[in-house]
Design a protein around this motif. Structure first.
Motif, PDB file in Angstrom:
ATOM      1  N   LEU A 102      53.535  14.640  11.130  1.00 43.43           N
ATOM      2  CA  LEU A 102      52.291  15.192  10.584  1.00 43.43           C
ATOM      3  C   LEU A 102      51.609  16.144  11.557  1.00 43.43           C
ATOM      4  CD1 LEU A 102      50.824  11.914   9.008  1.00 43.43           C
ATOM      5  CD2 LEU A 102      52.169  13.705   7.876  1.00 43.43           C
ATOM      6  N   ASN A 160      49.226   7.477   2.961  1.00 45.29           N
ATOM      7  CA  ASN A 160      49.803   7.565   4.307  1.00 45.29           C
ATOM      8  C   ASN A 160      51.083   6.730   4.431  1.00 45.29           C
ATOM      9  OD1 ASN A 160      48.048   9.384   5.427  1.00 45.29           O
ATOM     10  ND2 ASN A 160      46.618   7.831   6.185  1.00 45.29           N
ATOM     11  N   ASN A 168      45.893   8.319  11.979  1.00 40.26           N
ATOM     12  CA  ASN A 168      45.552   8.280  10.548  1.00 40.26           C
ATOM     13  C   ASN A 168      45.281   6.841  10.098  1.00 40.26           C
ATOM     14  OD1 ASN A 168      45.909  11.011  10.374  1.00 40.26           O
ATOM     15  ND2 ASN A 168      47.361  10.937   8.674  1.00 40.26           N
ATOM     16  N   GLN A 214      52.864  18.035   4.946  1.00 42.77           N
ATOM     17  CA  GLN A 214      52.957  16.734   4.278  1.00 42.77           C
ATOM     18  C   GLN A 214      51.581  16.350   3.736  1.00 42.77           C
ATOM     19  OE1 GLN A 214      56.101  15.311   4.538  1.00 42.77           O
ATOM     20  NE2 GLN A 214      56.724  16.986   5.892  1.00 42.77           N
ATOM     21  N   SER A 233      44.143  12.198   6.877  1.00 44.92           N
ATOM     22  CA  SER A 233      43.777  12.084   8.287  1.00 44.92           C
ATOM     23  C   SER A 233      42.444  11.349   8.407  1.00 44.92           C
ATOM     24  CB  SER A 233      43.655  13.472   8.918  1.00 44.92           C
ATOM     25  OG  SER A 233      42.465  14.102   8.478  1.00 44.92           O
ATOM     26  N   ALA A 238      48.864  13.829   3.356  1.00 42.42           N
ATOM     27  CA  ALA A 238      48.469  12.616   4.081  1.00 42.42           C
ATOM     28  C   ALA A 238      46.962  12.632   4.277  1.00 42.42           C
ATOM     29  CB  ALA A 238      49.173  12.543   5.443  1.00 42.42           C
ATOM     30  N   TYR A 276      54.399   7.295   8.995  1.00 46.39           N
ATOM     31  CA  TYR A 276      54.528   8.050   7.739  1.00 46.39           C
ATOM     32  C   TYR A 276      55.982   8.224   7.324  1.00 46.39           C
ATOM     33  CZ  TYR A 276      53.398  11.770   4.354  1.00 46.39           C
ATOM     34  OH  TYR A 276      53.252  12.531   3.220  1.00 46.39           O
ATOM     35  N   ASP A 277      56.837   8.548   8.307  1.00 44.14           N
ATOM     36  CA  ASP A 277      58.243   8.822   7.986  1.00 44.14           C
ATOM     37  C   ASP A 277      59.143   7.628   8.241  1.00 44.14           C
ATOM     38  OD1 ASP A 277      58.087   8.821  10.708  1.00 44.14           O
ATOM     39  OD2 ASP A 277      58.973  10.819  11.002  1.00 44.14           O
ATOM     40  N   HIS A 332      49.118  18.136   6.009  1.00 45.63           N
ATOM     41  CA  HIS A 332      49.237  18.124   7.466  1.00 45.63           C
ATOM     42  C   HIS A 332      50.689  18.341   7.849  1.00 45.63           C
ATOM     43  CE1 HIS A 332      45.091  16.793   7.633  1.00 45.63           C
ATOM     44  NE2 HIS A 332      45.382  15.919   6.683  1.00 45.63           N
ATOM     45  N   ASN A 333      50.941  19.467   8.499  1.00 44.26           N
ATOM     46  CA  ASN A 333      52.312  19.837   8.854  1.00 44.26           C
ATOM     47  C   ASN A 333      53.206  19.858   7.605  1.00 44.26           C
ATOM     48  OD1 ASN A 333      54.101  20.662  10.890  1.00 44.26           O
ATOM     49  ND2 ASN A 333      54.962  18.599  11.102  1.00 44.26           N
ATOM     50  N   GLU A 339      50.135  10.623  13.401  1.00 41.31           N
ATOM     51  CA  GLU A 339      50.523   9.284  12.934  1.00 41.31           C
ATOM     52  C   GLU A 339      49.768   8.184  13.688  1.00 41.31           C
ATOM     53  OE1 GLU A 339      54.905   8.965  11.029  1.00 41.31           O
ATOM     54  OE2 GLU A 339      54.861   9.088  13.221  1.00 41.31           O
TER      55      GLU A 339
END
Ligand SMILES: [Cu+2]
Length: 212
Positions: free
Chosen positions: A189, A49, A204, A105, A109, A107, A179-180, A102-103, A201
């Protein structure tokens, strides 16, 4: 009665009370008392993440009364971080292999990790209710000024939480990631798999550690 005492008073009273137990009429008040147990968790970052969050958790337990201290560094500052005792899984933290897409990406969840750490049993809120019903009470979780969470609360655990801690099946999870790296909980996400009104975000896992 033990349940009415704070854990601080239990700990303070232990030294004088225990030697007298068998000889006093108050022994029944302490009949379920087997000493204050201590459990700890090393909270490691959920790296898939893009989290560097790490820290420690300490739990002192007497019957169902618990004092819980958590310190975590390197979480997103000035945003609420849900934190829970999860039970009923394997008593472990998930690995990168448990992550989903997720979206678009990769990651992890909260639901991606549920087989490992189980469901929410205790919400480590700053005030008020601590049941699973407060799992996403975002106005009652630490907000990590300067990127750190320092938490210290005494509360009464459910039987399920206390039993899981004693059985080595309880896991501390700190939620809320960036995340970003844009400095906020955004839509990178998509929506949370716990509450579609929250960005993923925000929910998670950021750090995780089994209580031992
Ligand atoms: Cu959780």
């Amino acid at each position: 009665m033990l349940h009415a005492r704070s854990i601080a008073s239990v700990m303070a009273a232990t030294a004088v009370a225990l030697p007298m137990m068998a000889a006093t009429a108050q022994a029944d008040d302490w009949s379920g008392y087997h000493g204050v147990e201590k459990y700890t968790a090393r909270l490691d970052p959920v790296t898939v993440n893009n989290s560097d969050a790490a820290g420690t958790a300490q739990v002192w337990l007497a019957d169902n009364d618990a004092r819980i201290r958590i310190h975590v560094d390197d979480v997103l500052a000035d945003h609420p971080h849900a934190q829970h005792i999860h039970v009923g899984g394997r008593g472990e933290c998930p690995t990168d292999y448990d992550a989903g897409i997720h979206n678009g990406q990769r990651a992890l969840s909260t639901l991606d990790g549920i087989d490992a750490y189980g469901g929410v049993e205790t919400s480590l809120t700053t005030e008020g209710d601590t049941s699973a019903a407060s799992g996403l009470a975002v106005d009652r979780f630490p907000t990590a000024p300067e990127g750190s969470v320092s938490y210290d609360r005494t509360l009464e655990l459910s039987d399920a939480a206390a039993d899981a801690i004693r059985a080595g099946n309880a896991v501390i999870v700190i939620h809320g990631i960036d995340y970003d790296g844009d400095g906020t909980y955004g839509d990178v996400l998509g929506p949370s798999d716990l509450d579609p009104n929250l960005p993923m975000e925000a929910t998670n896992p950021a750090a995780c550690g089994p209580l031992r």
